[in-house]
Design an enzyme around this catalytic site. Structure first.
Site, mmCIF file in Angstrom:
data_model
loop_
_atom_site.group_PDB
_atom_site.id
_atom_site.type_symbol
_atom_site.label_atom_id
_atom_site.label_comp_id
_atom_site.label_asym_id
_atom_site.label_seq_id
_atom_site.Cartn_x
_atom_site.Cartn_y
_atom_site.Cartn_z
ATOM 1 N N LYS A 31 -7.642 55.577 61.214
ATOM 2 C CA LYS A 31 -6.862 54.394 60.847
ATOM 3 C C LYS A 31 -6.135 53.862 62.073
ATOM 4 O O LYS A 31 -5.940 54.654 62.993
ATOM 5 C CB LYS A 31 -5.862 54.707 59.740
ATOM 6 N N TYR A 80 0.522 53.005 56.453
ATOM 7 C CA TYR A 80 0.814 54.091 55.502
ATOM 8 C C TYR A 80 1.695 53.596 54.356
ATOM 9 O O TYR A 80 1.512 53.990 53.204
ATOM 10 C CB TYR A 80 1.531 55.254 56.207
HETATM 11 P P1 NAD Z 1 -4.671 58.803 72.364
HETATM 12 O O1 NAD Z 1 -4.342 57.684 73.305
HETATM 13 O O2 NAD Z 1 -3.912 60.068 72.489
HETATM 14 O O3 NAD Z 1 -6.221 59.163 72.456
HETATM 15 C C1 NAD Z 1 -7.199 58.166 72.596
HETATM 16 C C2 NAD Z 1 -8.405 58.750 73.301
HETATM 17 O O4 NAD Z 1 -9.316 57.682 73.569
HETATM 18 C C3 NAD Z 1 -8.071 59.403 74.646
HETATM 19 O O5 NAD Z 1 -8.736 60.606 74.758
HETATM 20 C C4 NAD Z 1 -8.622 58.408 75.676
HETATM 21 O O6 NAD Z 1 -9.066 59.036 76.838
HETATM 22 C C5 NAD Z 1 -9.771 57.797 74.911
HETATM 23 N N1 NAD Z 1 -10.161 56.485 75.429
HETATM 24 C C6 NAD Z 1 -11.411 56.095 75.647
HETATM 25 N N2 NAD Z 1 -11.439 54.859 76.151
HETATM 26 C C7 NAD Z 1 -10.169 54.464 76.297
HETATM 27 C C8 NAD Z 1 -9.573 53.284 76.797
HETATM 28 N N3 NAD Z 1 -10.299 52.246 77.233
HETATM 29 N N4 NAD Z 1 -8.230 53.214 76.796
HETATM 30 C C9 NAD Z 1 -7.471 54.223 76.327
HETATM 31 N N5 NAD Z 1 -8.006 55.388 75.842
HETATM 32 C C10 NAD Z 1 -9.339 55.497 75.821
HETATM 33 O O7 NAD Z 1 -4.551 58.202 70.892
HETATM 34 P P2 NAD Z 1 -4.413 59.007 69.529
HETATM 35 O O8 NAD Z 1 -2.987 59.118 69.184
HETATM 36 O O9 NAD Z 1 -5.240 60.223 69.566
HETATM 37 O O10 NAD Z 1 -5.032 57.922 68.509
HETATM 38 C C11 NAD Z 1 -6.419 57.713 68.382
HETATM 39 C C12 NAD Z 1 -6.700 57.162 66.981
HETATM 40 O O11 NAD Z 1 -6.259 58.124 66.025
HETATM 41 C C13 NAD Z 1 -5.961 55.882 66.636
HETATM 42 O O12 NAD Z 1 -6.761 55.085 65.804
HETATM 43 C C14 NAD Z 1 -4.740 56.365 65.885
HETATM 44 O O13 NAD Z 1 -4.202 55.412 64.979
HETATM 45 C C15 NAD Z 1 -5.332 57.542 65.136
HETATM 46 N N6 NAD Z 1 -4.314 58.536 64.754
HETATM 47 C C16 NAD Z 1 -4.282 58.933 63.461
HETATM 48 C C17 NAD Z 1 -3.336 59.844 63.039
HETATM 49 C C18 NAD Z 1 -3.335 60.277 61.606
HETATM 50 O O14 NAD Z 1 -2.386 60.933 61.198
HETATM 51 N N7 NAD Z 1 -4.369 59.982 60.834
HETATM 52 C C19 NAD Z 1 -2.422 60.365 63.948
HETATM 53 C C20 NAD Z 1 -2.496 59.958 65.276
HETATM 54 C C21 NAD Z 1 -3.448 59.030 65.670
#
Ligand code: NAD
Length: 364
Positions: A135, A221
């Site tokens: 999401k 949420y």
């Molecule tokens: P994050 O920034 O920590 O991780 C993103 C990943 O994407 C990184 O490993 C990064 O290297 C990679 N990536 C690849 N191409 C990229 C680019 N061009 N720019 C930036 N990063 C790039 O983010 P996150 O917190 O892990 O979130 C990722 C997804 O998960 C989002 O959609 C977020 O909403 C979702 N999320 C959901 C929950 C939940 O409880 N369901 C919790 C946290 C995050």
């Protein structure tokens, strides 16, 4: 997954649930045998994959961490060692499409910045993989429709990372609200947010990559919370916003407030923020009330019904969510949180942004 088992599962899916289904159904409802466990590949090894999904996959019964997709070779090495992932199951964003030839991977889980969800969902479906996508589903409702269409065309299942639909406090709230246990729900107030203290240059603060700010990330949420408490779809929304740190939230929303109009007449207010720590869902019904706080996180939910504690144990939400999708794939059955569920939320988010521009009620 072993080839023989894969063939038997494929033929089961092709034949449908009748006949050979009974045996597999029995197996899947408990736990798939080791050989039949669905292989999941995580795409994007950031905060959520490393802190939650990979650890949860050590507790799943019906799926396991089979592969990874990352743009960072150093991460690939660390993960391969830590989780015993073979080199042949490690991909980068360029060679990702070769995953089509890999029988170990049944499900691709997209955990990337929002702007990349559509591209990788479509590529995964074209590669013949079932898709779990985090999401918010995409940048807007139009992208969600493209993702749903691509998965339908490829005859693959699509599910959104709505872990709370497998969480017992949340299931209780759905029951109390939707079954009108205390009569009709008359009022809901809900908020979700956190105080952003991260990198000012992160993708979350860039409109092109995140689609928006606290509303897209956290507000989704609260929007969900209202929908699953009532079991209804809203018809119109009116929203306002507040920005106290314009230098940080240059491109995206900081705090958003909204009112949702539901067909049953419940009065529903919500708010989202990147500058307040909120996480509650308060529900008033004709003859009682119930609430959750924390309502939306994964560090443990808590709640009250008519002022008394719910006393419901917490679970590993992500393990339950991924196990359920693995079961859906085994049975060729739609997830309870399919792409259409993500689309419903994004239609509301789109209408909230329209209302922020127009200052008026906007139809959803
Ligand atoms: P994050 O920034 O920590 O991780 C993103 C990943 O994407 C990184 O490993 C990064 O290297 C990679 N990536 C690849 N191409 C990229 C680019 N061009 N720019 C930036 N990063 C790039 O983010 P996150 O917190 O892990 O979130 C990722 C997804 O998960 C989002 O959609 C977020 O909403 C979702 N999320 C959901 C929950 C939940 O409880 N369901 C919790 C946290 C995050």
């Amino acid at each position: 997954m072993e080839k023989a088992n894969q063939i038997s599962r494929r033929s089961f899916i092709q034949k449908g649930a009748i006949g050979t289904g009974a045996l597999l159904l029995g197996q899947t409802l408990n736990a798939l045998s080791k050989e039949k466990k669905m292989g999941i590949a995580l795409v994007g090894l950031g905060y959520y994959s490393s802190g939650q999904l990979a650890p949860a996959l050590q507790h799943t019964k019906n799926c396991y961490l089979a592969g990874i997709v990352t743009g960072t070779p150093a991460k690939a090495e660390t993960w391969a060692k830590k989780y015993n992932i073979p080199q042949k199951n490690i991909y980068n964003y360029q060679n990702f499409d070769e995953i089509a030839k890999n029988p170990d991977i049944d499900i691709v889980y997209i955990v990337l910045p929002v702007s990349m969800h559509k591209e990788f969902t479509i590529r995964a479906a074209k590669a013949g993989k079932h898709v779990l996508c985090e999401k918010p589903m995409a940048l807007n409702a139009s992208e969600c429709r493209d993702m749903i269409a691509a998965c339908k065309k490829a005859n693959r299942l699509l599910s959104i990372g709505y872990r709370l639909h497998f969480e017992p406090h949340t299931l209780e709230v759905m029951r109390l609200g939707q079954k009108k246990v205390f009569g009709k729900v008359t009022q809901i107030d809900t908020g979700n947010g956190f105080t952003y203290g991260g990198d000012p240059n992160a993708w979350r603060l860039k409109k092109a990559m995140a689609g928006g700010g606290g509303l897209m990330d956290m507000g989704i949420y609260s929007i969900q919370g209202s929908r699953y408490t009532l079991g209804e779809e809203p018809i119109a929304v009116r929203a306002t916003q507040e920005k106290t740190k314009p230098e940080l939230f240059k491109e995206v929303d900081e705090t958003v407030f909204w009112e949702l109009k539901f067909p049953g007449g419940a009065k529903v207010t919500g708010k989202s923020s990147y500058n307040n720590n909120w996480g509650y869902l308060n529900v008033q019904a004709e003859h009682g009330n119930f609430e959750l706080e924390p309502a939306f996180g994964y560090g443990g939910l808590d709640g009250k019904v008519n002022g008394k504690p719910m006393n419901i144990p917490n679970i590993i939400q992500q393990a339950a969510q991924m196990d359920d999708f693995a079961t859906c794939v085994a049975l060729n059955k739609q997830s309870r949180v399919p792409g259409e569920e993500g689309l419903k939320d994004m239609k509301i988010v789109d209408a909230i942004y329209r209302s922020l521009d127009s200052g008026k009620w906007e139809n959803i």
